[in-house]
Design an enzyme around this catalytic site. Structure first.
Site, PDB file in Angstrom:
ATOM      1  N   ASN A  45       0.865  -1.187   0.000  1.00 50.84           N
ATOM      2  CA  ASN A  45       0.000   0.000   0.000  1.00 50.84           C
ATOM      3  C   ASN A  45       0.904   1.240   0.000  1.00 50.84           C
ATOM      4  O   ASN A  45       1.411   1.632   1.051  1.00 50.84           O
ATOM      5  CB  ASN A  45      -0.896  -0.007   1.245  1.00 50.84           C
ATOM      6  CG  ASN A  45      -1.680   1.296   1.401  1.00 50.84           C
ATOM      7  OD1 ASN A  45      -1.635   2.164   0.525  1.00 50.84           O
ATOM      8  ND2 ASN A  45      -2.381   1.430   2.508  1.00 50.84           N
ATOM      9  N   THR A  79      -1.204  -1.296  -4.440  1.00 48.74           N
ATOM     10  CA  THR A  79      -2.630  -0.974  -4.437  1.00 48.74           C
ATOM     11  C   THR A  79      -2.811   0.414  -5.056  1.00 48.74           C
ATOM     12  O   THR A  79      -1.962   1.288  -4.886  1.00 48.74           O
ATOM     13  CB  THR A  79      -3.194  -0.974  -3.008  1.00 48.74           C
ATOM     14  OG1 THR A  79      -2.485  -0.001  -2.240  1.00 48.74           O
ATOM     15  CG2 THR A  79      -3.041  -2.332  -2.347  1.00 48.74           C
ATOM     16  N   GLY A 105       0.001  -1.216   6.900  1.00 51.48           N
ATOM     17  CA  GLY A 105      -0.516  -1.258   8.264  1.00 51.48           C
ATOM     18  C   GLY A 105      -1.623  -2.287   8.423  1.00 51.48           C
ATOM     19  O   GLY A 105      -1.810  -3.161   7.562  1.00 51.48           O
ATOM     20  N   ASP A 106      -2.361  -2.149   9.504  1.00 53.92           N
ATOM     21  CA  ASP A 106      -3.429  -3.101   9.803  1.00 53.92           C
ATOM     22  C   ASP A 106      -4.528  -3.069   8.745  1.00 53.92           C
ATOM     23  O   ASP A 106      -5.183  -4.078   8.501  1.00 53.92           O
ATOM     24  CB  ASP A 106      -4.033  -2.803  11.184  1.00 53.92           C
ATOM     25  CG  ASP A 106      -3.035  -3.079  12.295  1.00 53.92           C
ATOM     26  OD1 ASP A 106      -2.375  -4.132  12.248  1.00 53.92           O
ATOM     27  OD2 ASP A 106      -2.900  -2.233  13.195  1.00 53.92           O
ATOM     28  N   THR A 136       0.767   3.014  10.505  1.00 51.44           N
ATOM     29  CA  THR A 136       0.737   4.008  11.578  1.00 51.44           C
ATOM     30  C   THR A 136       0.655   3.294  12.927  1.00 51.44           C
ATOM     31  O   THR A 136       1.509   3.481  13.791  1.00 51.44           O
ATOM     32  CB  THR A 136      -0.493   4.933  11.405  1.00 51.44           C
ATOM     33  OG1 THR A 136      -0.488   5.456  10.080  1.00 51.44           O
ATOM     34  CG2 THR A 136      -0.458   6.077  12.398  1.00 51.44           C
ATOM     35  N   GLY A 137      -0.365   2.453  13.095  1.00 47.20           N
ATOM     36  CA  GLY A 137      -0.541   1.747  14.371  1.00 47.20           C
ATOM     37  C   GLY A 137       0.155   0.395  14.380  1.00 47.20           C
ATOM     38  O   GLY A 137       0.809   0.025  15.343  1.00 47.20           O
ATOM     39  N   ASP A 321     -10.363  -4.409  12.682  1.00 47.56           N
ATOM     40  CA  ASP A 321      -8.964  -4.115  12.298  1.00 47.56           C
ATOM     41  C   ASP A 321      -8.789  -2.630  11.975  1.00 47.56           C
ATOM     42  O   ASP A 321      -8.020  -2.254  11.079  1.00 47.56           O
ATOM     43  CB  ASP A 321      -8.533  -4.963  11.091  1.00 47.56           C
ATOM     44  CG  ASP A 321      -8.590  -6.455  11.387  1.00 47.56           C
ATOM     45  OD1 ASP A 321      -8.642  -6.826  12.568  1.00 47.56           O
ATOM     46  OD2 ASP A 321      -8.562  -7.246  10.416  1.00 47.56           O
ATOM     47  N   GLY A 322      -9.547  -1.778  12.664  1.00 52.60           N
ATOM     48  CA  GLY A 322      -9.415  -0.334  12.460  1.00 52.60           C
ATOM     49  C   GLY A 322     -10.134   0.183  11.233  1.00 52.60           C
ATOM     50  O   GLY A 322     -10.033   1.371  10.915  1.00 52.60           O
ATOM     51  N   GLU A 323     -10.889  -0.666  10.540  1.00 55.04           N
ATOM     52  CA  GLU A 323     -11.613  -0.238   9.336  1.00 55.04           C
ATOM     53  C   GLU A 323     -13.099  -0.124   9.648  1.00 55.04           C
ATOM     54  O   GLU A 323     -13.698  -1.068  10.196  1.00 55.04           O
ATOM     55  CB  GLU A 323     -11.415  -1.264   8.204  1.00 55.04           C
ATOM     56  CG  GLU A 323      -9.964  -1.505   7.832  1.00 55.04           C
ATOM     57  CD  GLU A 323      -9.309  -0.289   7.199  1.00 55.04           C
ATOM     58  OE1 GLU A 323      -9.754   0.137   6.129  1.00 55.04           O
ATOM     59  OE2 GLU A 323      -8.343   0.238   7.803  1.00 55.04           O
TER      60      GLU A 323
HETATM   61  N1  LIG Z   1      -3.441   3.403  -3.261  1.00 55.51           N
HETATM   62  C1  LIG Z   1      -4.188   3.778  -2.228  1.00 55.51           C
HETATM   63  N2  LIG Z   1      -4.644   5.053  -2.127  1.00 55.51           N
HETATM   64  C2  LIG Z   1      -5.355   5.459  -1.061  1.00 55.51           C
HETATM   65  N3  LIG Z   1      -5.690   4.649  -0.030  1.00 55.51           N
HETATM   66  C3  LIG Z   1      -5.269   3.364  -0.074  1.00 55.51           C
HETATM   67  C4  LIG Z   1      -4.500   2.866  -1.174  1.00 55.51           C
HETATM   68  N4  LIG Z   1      -4.217   1.562  -0.937  1.00 55.51           N
HETATM   69  C5  LIG Z   1      -4.795   1.260   0.243  1.00 55.51           C
HETATM   70  N5  LIG Z   1      -5.419   2.326   0.767  1.00 55.51           N
HETATM   71  C6  LIG Z   1      -6.122   2.438   2.071  1.00 55.51           C
HETATM   72  O1  LIG Z   1      -5.195   2.959   3.006  1.00 55.51           O
HETATM   73  C7  LIG Z   1      -5.709   2.660   4.303  1.00 55.51           C
HETATM   74  C8  LIG Z   1      -4.631   2.633   5.360  1.00 55.51           C
HETATM   75  O2  LIG Z   1      -3.648   1.735   5.035  1.00 55.51           O
HETATM   76  P1  LIG Z   1      -2.693   0.999   6.079  1.00 55.51           P
HETATM   77  O3  LIG Z   1      -3.483   0.294   7.104  1.00 55.51           O
HETATM   78  O4  LIG Z   1      -1.735   0.204   5.290  1.00 55.51           O
HETATM   79  O5  LIG Z   1      -1.862   2.164   6.774  1.00 55.51           O
HETATM   80  P2  LIG Z   1      -2.104   2.923   8.129  1.00 55.51           P
HETATM   81  O6  LIG Z   1      -3.546   3.278   8.256  1.00 55.51           O
HETATM   82  O7  LIG Z   1      -1.107   4.013   8.154  1.00 55.51           O
HETATM   83  O8  LIG Z   1      -1.690   1.852   9.254  1.00 55.51           O
HETATM   84  P3  LIG Z   1      -2.532   1.250  10.491  1.00 55.51           P
HETATM   85  O9  LIG Z   1      -3.828   0.716   9.894  1.00 55.51           O
HETATM   86  O10 LIG Z   1      -1.663   0.173  11.025  1.00 55.51           O
HETATM   87  O11 LIG Z   1      -2.748   2.382  11.449  1.00 55.51           O
HETATM   88  C9  LIG Z   1      -6.454   1.347   4.143  1.00 55.51           C
HETATM   89  O12 LIG Z   1      -7.729   1.503   4.686  1.00 55.51           O
HETATM   90  C10 LIG Z   1      -6.539   1.120   2.641  1.00 55.51           C
HETATM   91  O13 LIG Z   1      -7.849   0.811   2.219  1.00 55.51           O
END
Ligand SMILES: Nc1ncnc2c1ncn2[C@@H]1O[C@H](COP(=O)(O)OP(=O)(O)OP(=O)(O)O)[C@@H](O)[C@H]1O
Length: 343
Positions: A45, A79, A105-106, A136-137, A321-323
């Protein structure tokens, strides 16, 4: 070109197999070695952790080649939008991937896990899940004591130790199914997660901002809960209900301290009648997992749980899972040992 012909076609995603100078497929020996090696697909990602995942991955690739290039063919797939990782994973598994490694991330891990399933069934019993936590997390990895260190993750994957882990299956009122690997949660924490995703540019501070925003308009509410198909029970003044396959959420809160992803059951923690000042006074307990000794905190082990509102407001948040997934009601059951994970 021979090399390209040896690769499976991919329509949904841009599969970029390793075609570096070290991989010269022009000789018969090189071609048969390519075919004998396992196929590892890295789902990256590039927007994870506010763009850090994409930047780190570029620097990591030589390290991945060095530690894994001898034993597997490395494919990388980026992605392009939210949820894209689900489709990438499904297609890669159908095309015979031996391992799918989530790089992010998660949220990315969550999407990859969902890609392991199709119409309620695992697509393959033999594909292994891997994680390079650069989020991030990155809360899931904390249960295993893994650092947010991609180099260590690559070494771990190279060692090849695997273990089967449980997966949570969630279904909402319209019957749609959703899988999770870490924690599913309901009400205040899920609302905080919903808002924190808007503040990811602040790094781990996004969880504080999300929680502050979630308190606006929050009211503790009565919920009814059915455990393991038994009778409905009423829980009054619920602040948050967390269903843990693993222990941490919210950037390091040990919210479900007894959860274990290979136990065959969830650990459910219910916080009741918490006020804003309880979070101020007891925040450290939520982070170190000692909150279970508090009077208004309940914990129990379950294999399935249904949660519904007693009122009919339709505004109780659900996330996994934070979504953000939507609102109550929700039904949740465990799929023991559903996925094999590099540990
Ligand atoms: N190419 C993209 N552009 C924008 N958003 C994306 C893309 N690919 C994935 N995503 C979204 O980015 C979101 C966050 O991604 P990810 O969980 O990897 O990182 P994070 O939020 O920084 O980490 P964590 O979830 O551990 O806090 C996901 O919900 C995913 O759907």
């Amino acid at each position: 070109m021979a090399a390209a012909a040896a690769l499976p076609k991919s329509s949904v995603f841009s599969l970029r197999a390793e075609q570096s100078s070290s991989l010269d497929l022009t000789s018969d020996r090189a071609r048969s070695s390519y075919r004998l090696k396992r196929k590892f697909v890295f789902v990256v990602n590039p927007r994870g952790a506010n763009g850090r995942t994409g930047r780190e991955w570029r620097k990591l690739l030589p390290y991945v080649r060095k530690h894994l290039g001898q034993q597997c063919n490395i494919h990388e797939s980026f992605t392009s939008s939210p949820s894209h990782a689900v489709g990438i994973t499904r297609e890669a598994i159908r095309e015979g991937a031996d391992a799918i490694i989530a790089v992010g991330g998660d949220g990315t891990l969550h999407e990859v896990v969902n890609g392991f399933f199709w119409e309620g069934e695992p697509i393959s019993a033999t594909t292994t899940l891997g994680l390079i936590p650069v989020g991030t997390g990155s809360d899931f990895s904390r249960t295993f004591g893994w650092k947010n260190d991609p180099h260590m993750a690559i070494k771990r994957i190279a060692k090849g130790l695997k273990s089967r882990v449980d997966i949570g299956l969630l279904s909402g009122s319209s019957g749609e199914q959703h899988y999770f690997i870490n924690v599913a949660d309901i009400h205040l924490s899920a609302k905080a997660g919903y808002y924190s995703s808007r503040y990811k540019s602040f790094g781990n501070f996004c969880y504080v901002l999300g929680a502050l925003r979630a308190f606006i308009g929050h009211r503790n509410c009565d919920l009814k809960i059915k455990v393991n198909g038994g009778d409905w029970e009423v829980y009054e003044n619920v602040t948050a209900l967390c269903i843990g396959n693993a222990k941490f959420f919210g950037g390091g809160m040990k919210i479900v301290p007894n959860a274990c992803p290979s136990s065959g059951s969830f650990e459910v923690v219910v916080l009741q009648d918490f006020r804003w000042y309880d979070f101020v006074l007891k925040l450290y307990k939520l982070y170190n997992g000692s909150h279970l000794s508090e009077k208004r905190v309940f914990s129990r082990s379950v294999k399935s749980i249904e949660v519904a509102e007693i009122g009919n407001e339709g505004d109780i948040y659900v996330q996994s899972d934070g979504e953000h997934l939507g609102f109550l009601p929700v039904r949740c059951s465990i799929l023991p040992g559903a996925i094999e994970l590099f540990i």
